[in-house]
Design a protein around this motif. Structure first.
Motif: not given
Length: 143
Positions: A89-102, A128-136
């Motif tokens: 699922t695109p938004y989940k993969v983006i968030l997971e990749t961002a988290e794992r890669w740092g 992504v915006i709704r679920h991200s803890k990172k700057t988007v």
């Protein structure tokens, strides 16, 4: 807050280079590392074809890899960049990749759909915006 890693989410649309250029410009200003992520979405109704689901995923992954290589050659040239092509699922993969890669920042595009198309198709950027803890950072693009 310091920003050292920028994850740029792209697909195989023509707008990918524009999104990548914006992400690269930001990376140069911040002296940050860059990674690209593209997602094979097995549930995307626009990608249905007679091949088996696995064959279709393989074809989509191949196309995304080719698209990423073109963006790397045309935009990043000698700038070092990591590359991820993942399935899910695109938004989940983006968030997971961002988290794992740092990653500290996620850069992505949005087609700015409104009304009924937005309700039917949803918005990866919005999720992504709704679920991200990172700057988007969202780059508005046209198809």
């Amino acid at each position: 807050m310091e920003f050292h890693k920028i994850l740029i989410a792209i697909d195989n649309n023509p707008s990918a280079e524009r999104i990548a250029m914006n992400g690269l410009q930001l990376a140069r200003q911040l002296n940050a590392e860059v990674a690209l992520v593209s997602i094979v979405d097995p549930d995307d109704p626009t990608d249905q074809d007679p091949p088996t689901p696995r064959e279709l995923d393989d074809m989509m992954e191949h196309n995304l890899n080719r698209s990423q290589l073109a963006v790397i050659e045309n935009v990043f040239k000698t700038f070092p960049v990591k590359s991820f092509v993942k399935t899910g699922t695109p938004y989940k993969v983006i968030l997971e990749t961002a988290e794992r890669w740092g990653a500290n920042i996620i850069v992505m595009g949005t087609h700015g759909r409104k009304g009924l198309p937005h309700l039917l198709l949803g918005s990866v950027a919005e999720d992504v915006i709704r679920h991200s803890k990172k700057t988007v950072i969202v780059i508005p693009v046209t198809s």
